[in-house]
Write a protein that holds these residues in place. Sequence first.
Motif, mmCIF file in Angstrom:
data_model
loop_
_atom_site.group_PDB
_atom_site.id
_atom_site.type_symbol
_atom_site.label_atom_id
_atom_site.label_comp_id
_atom_site.label_asym_id
_atom_site.label_seq_id
_atom_site.Cartn_x
_atom_site.Cartn_y
_atom_site.Cartn_z
ATOM 1 N N UNK A 174 -34.490 -12.655 -2.883
ATOM 2 C CA UNK A 174 -34.240 -14.109 -2.820
ATOM 3 C C UNK A 174 -35.299 -14.852 -2.013
ATOM 4 N N UNK A 175 -36.510 -14.299 -1.941
ATOM 5 C CA UNK A 175 -37.604 -14.992 -1.250
ATOM 6 C C UNK A 175 -38.271 -16.028 -2.150
ATOM 7 N N UNK A 176 -38.020 -15.916 -3.449
ATOM 8 C CA UNK A 176 -38.453 -16.914 -4.422
ATOM 9 C C UNK A 176 -37.281 -17.194 -5.356
ATOM 10 N N UNK A 177 -37.283 -18.384 -5.960
ATOM 11 C CA UNK A 177 -36.170 -18.781 -6.817
ATOM 12 C C UNK A 177 -36.299 -18.233 -8.236
ATOM 13 N N UNK A 178 -37.525 -18.014 -8.683
ATOM 14 C CA UNK A 178 -37.774 -17.545 -10.050
ATOM 15 C C UNK A 178 -39.158 -16.917 -10.112
ATOM 16 N N UNK A 179 -39.417 -16.223 -11.213
ATOM 17 C CA UNK A 179 -40.704 -15.543 -11.373
ATOM 18 C C UNK A 179 -41.245 -15.805 -12.770
ATOM 19 N N UNK A 180 -42.497 -16.267 -12.822
ATOM 20 C CA UNK A 180 -43.201 -16.454 -14.091
ATOM 21 C C UNK A 180 -44.244 -15.353 -14.210
ATOM 22 N N UNK A 181 -44.185 -14.595 -15.296
ATOM 23 C CA UNK A 181 -45.148 -13.510 -15.509
ATOM 24 C C UNK A 181 -46.046 -13.896 -16.675
ATOM 25 N N UNK A 182 -47.301 -14.220 -16.360
ATOM 26 C CA UNK A 182 -48.233 -14.677 -17.390
ATOM 27 C C UNK A 182 -48.739 -13.523 -18.253
ATOM 28 N N UNK A 183 -48.851 -12.348 -17.671
ATOM 29 C CA UNK A 183 -49.246 -11.149 -18.413
ATOM 30 C C UNK A 183 -48.817 -9.951 -17.589
ATOM 31 N N UNK A 184 -48.071 -9.056 -18.186
ATOM 32 C CA UNK A 184 -47.440 -7.999 -17.396
ATOM 33 C C UNK A 184 -48.064 -6.630 -17.638
ATOM 34 N N UNK A 185 -47.855 -5.765 -16.651
ATOM 35 C CA UNK A 185 -48.235 -4.361 -16.791
ATOM 36 C C UNK A 185 -47.001 -3.464 -16.722
ATOM 37 N N UNK A 186 -45.903 -3.964 -16.154
ATOM 38 C CA UNK A 186 -44.655 -3.191 -16.056
ATOM 39 C C UNK A 186 -44.016 -2.999 -17.430
ATOM 40 N N UNK A 187 -43.318 -1.899 -17.601
ATOM 41 C CA UNK A 187 -42.521 -1.690 -18.804
ATOM 42 C C UNK A 187 -41.380 -2.698 -18.841
ATOM 43 N N UNK A 188 -40.911 -2.985 -20.051
ATOM 44 C CA UNK A 188 -39.809 -3.927 -20.203
ATOM 45 C C UNK A 188 -38.574 -3.471 -19.427
ATOM 46 N N UNK A 189 -38.335 -2.171 -19.361
ATOM 47 C CA UNK A 189 -37.146 -1.654 -18.675
ATOM 48 C C UNK A 189 -37.114 -2.083 -17.212
ATOM 49 N N UNK A 190 -38.298 -2.182 -16.581
ATOM 50 C CA UNK A 190 -38.372 -2.609 -15.175
ATOM 51 C C UNK A 190 -38.060 -4.103 -15.056
ATOM 52 N N UNK A 191 -38.595 -4.884 -15.980
ATOM 53 C CA UNK A 191 -38.298 -6.325 -15.994
ATOM 54 C C UNK A 191 -36.794 -6.536 -16.178
ATOM 55 N N UNK A 192 -36.228 -5.827 -17.129
ATOM 56 C CA UNK A 192 -34.795 -5.959 -17.440
ATOM 57 C C UNK A 192 -33.924 -5.625 -16.226
ATOM 58 N N UNK A 193 -34.368 -4.660 -15.467
ATOM 59 C CA UNK A 193 -33.658 -4.235 -14.254
ATOM 60 C C UNK A 193 -33.529 -5.371 -13.237
ATOM 61 N N UNK A 194 -34.503 -6.285 -13.244
ATOM 62 C CA UNK A 194 -34.553 -7.346 -12.236
ATOM 63 C C UNK A 194 -33.998 -8.684 -12.740
ATOM 64 N N UNK A 195 -33.574 -8.749 -13.985
ATOM 65 C CA UNK A 195 -33.050 -10.005 -14.521
ATOM 66 C C UNK A 195 -31.819 -10.525 -13.771
ATOM 67 N N UNK A 196 -30.928 -9.658 -13.255
ATOM 68 C CA UNK A 196 -29.761 -10.186 -12.536
ATOM 69 C C UNK A 196 -30.108 -10.918 -11.233
ATOM 70 N N UNK A 197 -31.334 -10.756 -10.719
ATOM 71 C CA UNK A 197 -31.670 -11.305 -9.406
ATOM 72 C C UNK A 197 -32.240 -12.727 -9.461
ATOM 73 N N UNK A 198 -32.480 -13.236 -10.655
ATOM 74 C CA UNK A 198 -33.003 -14.590 -10.779
ATOM 75 C C UNK A 198 -33.772 -14.752 -12.070
ATOM 76 N N UNK A 199 -34.107 -16.002 -12.433
ATOM 77 C CA UNK A 199 -34.822 -16.249 -13.691
ATOM 78 C C UNK A 199 -36.203 -15.596 -13.708
ATOM 79 N N UNK A 200 -36.490 -14.906 -14.803
ATOM 80 C CA UNK A 200 -37.819 -14.367 -15.061
ATOM 81 C C UNK A 200 -38.265 -14.945 -16.399
ATOM 82 N N UNK A 201 -39.453 -15.520 -16.420
ATOM 83 C CA UNK A 201 -39.992 -16.117 -17.645
ATOM 84 C C UNK A 201 -41.291 -15.412 -17.988
#
Length: 319
Positions: A114-141
């Motif tokens: 909760x140090x930031x309200x949301x996260x914008x990822x312009x180009x990612x290196x992480x697998x989708x599974x890692x992104x999906x894991x963090x969706x409950x913690x705040x908006x990811x675009x």
Amino acid sequence: MTNIKDLAKMAGVSVSTVSRVLNNYPFVKEEKRMAVLKAIKDSNYQININAVHLSKGKTQMIGVVLPYSDYPYFSLILKGIAIQANKHNYKLILFQTDYIVSREMEALQMLKQKQIDALIICSRSCDWSIIEEHLPFGPIVLCENLNEKEVSTTFVNHYKIFYKALKYLYEKGHRKIGYCVGRRSGPSSIERDAAYKDFISQNQLPYNPYFVFDNCSHIEDGEKVVHQIKVMDTPPTALLVTNDQAAAGIVATCQKEHISVPDQLAIIGFNNQPIAEIMNITTIEIPLVDIGNQLFLQAVRDEISKKEFEVKFIERGTI
């Protein structure tokens, strides 16, 4: 250390009035506001920003993940994000990852904490599974085509764009078409490669792996491409180059090496950067600032949304 109660006593107002002044709430009488501000100045009071964030449930900060800050494609997206951040009174925290997973994970961890309200990822290196894991913690675009996923995205359809550009070159009479990308592993590059393989298969053209050039992001990379082409027995007669910087490097090196553009090598770049106009390079314009605007607006909204942007073909002197 001065606290809110001390400020209230110094200003001769209630604690709630001090709180309203500190949080810039309206409907505070001007004389009371001035008394509180004077007390703040006289006592050298410093707001505990962590306590403010905790009380509001918001930090007014958004993280932006991008691989490079000095690369025109990402700097223009960032410009669009920054324009909206200023309008909405948000601050941006930049994570320049160089496509290193651990750096991207730092941004995701800040969202989780909760140090930031949301996260914008312009180009990612992480697998989708890692992104999906963090969706409950705040908006990811994300700035990619993920229509099947429950996440907000803004994107251009790289498969469709690439296929149309290949068809255009084919109709111009080219049968030996290659392409250049920054990296082969990215989601956009995977779409482009799929379009390329589908196109040559459907048009019964031979697949030549040497016609695919990667690590092409900067002007000097274009020079390397031309030197590779020069030693080929059967070189490509046309190239799709996924950024105008590398395309400019190819054009400049062709001029030095007396390779005629477009007679011997036709070129289509991407992004319509100023260098493409200066060097008269045919390119595909992607509305990067508008994409950045949209990414920010999705980050501060509650609902999940998808937005696809159209591109524009700008024909100049390299085809």
